[in-house]
Design an enzyme around this catalytic site. Structure first.
Site, PDB file in Angstrom:
ATOM      1  N   TYR A 174       0.844  -1.199   0.000  1.00 31.89           N
ATOM      2  CA  TYR A 174       0.000   0.000   0.000  1.00 31.89           C
ATOM      3  C   TYR A 174       0.880   1.250   0.000  1.00 31.89           C
ATOM      4  O   TYR A 174       0.672   2.176  -0.792  1.00 31.89           O
ATOM      5  CB  TYR A 174      -0.923  -0.021   1.218  1.00 31.89           C
ATOM      6  CG  TYR A 174      -1.928   1.099   1.244  1.00 31.89           C
ATOM      7  CD1 TYR A 174      -3.134   0.980   0.557  1.00 31.89           C
ATOM      8  CD2 TYR A 174      -1.682   2.287   1.940  1.00 31.89           C
ATOM      9  CE1 TYR A 174      -4.068   2.022   0.564  1.00 31.89           C
ATOM     10  CE2 TYR A 174      -2.598   3.312   1.946  1.00 31.89           C
ATOM     11  CZ  TYR A 174      -3.796   3.183   1.266  1.00 31.89           C
ATOM     12  OH  TYR A 174      -4.712   4.215   1.274  1.00 31.89           O
TER      13      TYR A 174
HETATM   14  P1  NAD Z   1     -13.529   1.850   0.244  1.00 30.82           P
HETATM   15  O1  NAD Z   1     -13.175   0.440   0.532  1.00 30.82           O
HETATM   16  O2  NAD Z   1     -14.808   2.391   0.766  1.00 30.82           O
HETATM   17  O3  NAD Z   1     -13.485   2.110  -1.327  1.00 30.82           O
HETATM   18  C1  NAD Z   1     -12.575   1.459  -2.177  1.00 30.82           C
HETATM   19  C2  NAD Z   1     -13.164   1.451  -3.569  1.00 30.82           C
HETATM   20  O4  NAD Z   1     -12.227   0.836  -4.462  1.00 30.82           O
HETATM   21  C3  NAD Z   1     -14.459   0.618  -3.649  1.00 30.82           C
HETATM   22  O5  NAD Z   1     -15.411   1.304  -4.445  1.00 30.82           O
HETATM   23  C4  NAD Z   1     -14.025  -0.653  -4.369  1.00 30.82           C
HETATM   24  O6  NAD Z   1     -15.050  -1.227  -5.159  1.00 30.82           O
HETATM   25  C5  NAD Z   1     -12.912  -0.128  -5.251  1.00 30.82           C
HETATM   26  N1  NAD Z   1     -11.971  -1.167  -5.658  1.00 30.82           N
HETATM   27  C6  NAD Z   1     -11.283  -2.033  -4.880  1.00 30.82           C
HETATM   28  N2  NAD Z   1     -10.561  -2.870  -5.650  1.00 30.82           N
HETATM   29  C7  NAD Z   1     -10.793  -2.515  -6.942  1.00 30.82           C
HETATM   30  C8  NAD Z   1     -10.355  -2.988  -8.198  1.00 30.82           C
HETATM   31  N3  NAD Z   1      -9.514  -4.023  -8.334  1.00 30.82           N
HETATM   32  N4  NAD Z   1     -10.819  -2.379  -9.320  1.00 30.82           N
HETATM   33  C9  NAD Z   1     -11.683  -1.344  -9.225  1.00 30.82           C
HETATM   34  N5  NAD Z   1     -12.147  -0.845  -8.079  1.00 30.82           N
HETATM   35  C10 NAD Z   1     -11.691  -1.429  -6.950  1.00 30.82           C
HETATM   36  O7  NAD Z   1     -12.311   2.693   0.809  1.00 30.82           O
HETATM   37  P2  NAD Z   1     -11.989   4.252   0.813  1.00 30.82           P
HETATM   38  O8  NAD Z   1     -11.385   4.521   2.114  1.00 30.82           O
HETATM   39  O9  NAD Z   1     -13.138   5.056   0.346  1.00 30.82           O
HETATM   40  O10 NAD Z   1     -10.810   4.308  -0.266  1.00 30.82           O
HETATM   41  C11 NAD Z   1     -10.872   5.105  -1.425  1.00 30.82           C
HETATM   42  C12 NAD Z   1      -9.468   5.542  -1.775  1.00 30.82           C
HETATM   43  O11 NAD Z   1      -8.980   6.410  -0.759  1.00 30.82           O
HETATM   44  C13 NAD Z   1      -8.456   4.419  -1.910  1.00 30.82           C
HETATM   45  O12 NAD Z   1      -7.581   4.679  -2.971  1.00 30.82           O
HETATM   46  C14 NAD Z   1      -7.714   4.483  -0.594  1.00 30.82           C
HETATM   47  O13 NAD Z   1      -6.418   3.963  -0.690  1.00 30.82           O
HETATM   48  C15 NAD Z   1      -7.702   5.976  -0.374  1.00 30.82           C
HETATM   49  N6  NAD Z   1      -7.424   6.390   0.991  1.00 30.82           N
HETATM   50  C16 NAD Z   1      -8.281   6.087   2.008  1.00 30.82           C
HETATM   51  C17 NAD Z   1      -7.980   6.522   3.300  1.00 30.82           C
HETATM   52  C18 NAD Z   1      -8.873   6.244   4.473  1.00 30.82           C
HETATM   53  O14 NAD Z   1      -8.486   6.568   5.619  1.00 30.82           O
HETATM   54  N7  NAD Z   1     -10.055   5.650   4.288  1.00 30.82           N
HETATM   55  C19 NAD Z   1      -6.821   7.254   3.528  1.00 30.82           C
HETATM   56  C20 NAD Z   1      -5.972   7.539   2.458  1.00 30.82           C
HETATM   57  C21 NAD Z   1      -6.291   7.115   1.198  1.00 30.82           C
END
Ligand code: NAD
Length: 244
Positions: A149
């Site tokens: 990650y």
């Molecule tokens: P989440 O699990 O709610 O959303 C993740 C999304 O990615 C989902 O819609 C899922 O269907 C999609 N996904 C997963 N694997 C996939 C694939 N192979 N192909 C296409 N789509 C795929 O999580 P989130 O927290 O909303 O994450 C969204 C983004 O934000 C991610 O890139 C995550 O790394 C980033 N992020 C999240 C946080 C946090 O604290 N939640 C912090 C920093 C970055």
């Protein structure tokens, strides 16, 4: 007088990968509220159907960003494209020291972002559009349990800067947001761990977890004409975590 360019997203077409859950869904909802036509994608049909039910007007689709043909096919099915938000992502806490898991996380978070950018480039050039990628605090910090990650998100930051340079002559701006600790399904396990939860809150000057809606404002700003001279930036939206 307001400087917000009211109506700037009306009838603009926006693609949000990972837009059917968590942060991406909040971004999709915010663009819809501004009158945009939004296509949001998720990894499975159930997630896409839930999002479509919750957001009237949303064009919800299934897309695996590991599948180059599927990415190209989805982008070429769009009638036009003004903004792309790459929000699809995964984390496999504790399993990413296995090189195969590591490679899969890279394939989704980093190469998946590149696949979508490459597929969208010509449509975005026609619209002088913009891209916002999703970086992370782990674009800047290491993560002992999540080497894949952290490597992928470090890569997303560098990819963002590189594509900003490469796409600028075509009028395409490329930026990223780096969310802090946000309440979504991705971080459920951390909030359930009392020790990690306390450590996160203890280092966050604003003293709370972020909400998905905390990220949407930054994304809409970066896509708007107010950010017309901003490209290649990675904007932390983290309650001050990186400053502490
Ligand atoms: P989440 O699990 O709610 O959303 C993740 C999304 O990615 C989902 O819609 C899922 O269907 C999609 N996904 C997963 N694997 C996939 C694939 N192979 N192909 C296409 N789509 C795929 O999580 P989130 O927290 O909303 O994450 C969204 C983004 O934000 C991610 O890139 C995550 O790394 C980033 N992020 C999240 C946080 C946090 O604290 N939640 C912090 C920093 C970055």
């Amino acid at each position: 007088m307001s400087i917000w360019p009211t109506g700037c997203f009306a009838d603009r077409h926006v693609l949000v990968t990972g837009g059917t859950s968590g942060i991406g869904a909040a971004i999709a909802r915010a663009f819809l509220a501004e009158g945009a036509r939004v296509t949001a994608t998720g990894i499975d049909g159930a997630e896409a159907a839930r999002a479509a039910g919750a957001m009237p007007g949303l064009d919800a689709r299934v897309l695996d960003v590991r599948d180059t043909a599927a990415v190209t096919g989805l982008v070429s099915s769009l009638p036009g494209l003004h903004h792309v938000v790459n929000c699809a992502g995964t984390i496999r806490r504790g399993a990413e020291h296995d090189p195969q898991v590591f490679a899969d996380v890279l394939d989704i978070n980093l190469t998946g972002t590149m696949r979508v950018c490459a597929a969208a480039r010509s449509l975005l050039a026609q619209s002088s559009g913009s891209i916002v990628n999703t970086a992370s605090l782990l674009s800047f910090l290491g993560g002992g349990l999540v080497p894949g990650y952290a490597a992928s998100k470090g890569g997303v930051a560098q990819l963002t800067k590189s594509l900003a340079i490469a796409y600028a002559p075509e009028g395409i701006r490329v930026n990223a947001v780096a969310p802090g600790w946000i309440e979504t399904p991705l971080t459920d396990a951390l909030r359930a761990d009392a020790g990690r939860n306390a450590a996160i809150l203890g280092r966050t000057p604003l003293g709370r977890w972020g909400k998905p809606e905390d990220i949407s404002g930054a994304v809409l700003f970066l896509c708007s004409p107010l950010a017309g001279f901003i490209t290649g930036t990675v904007l932390a939206v983290d309650g001050g975590y990186l400053s502490n």
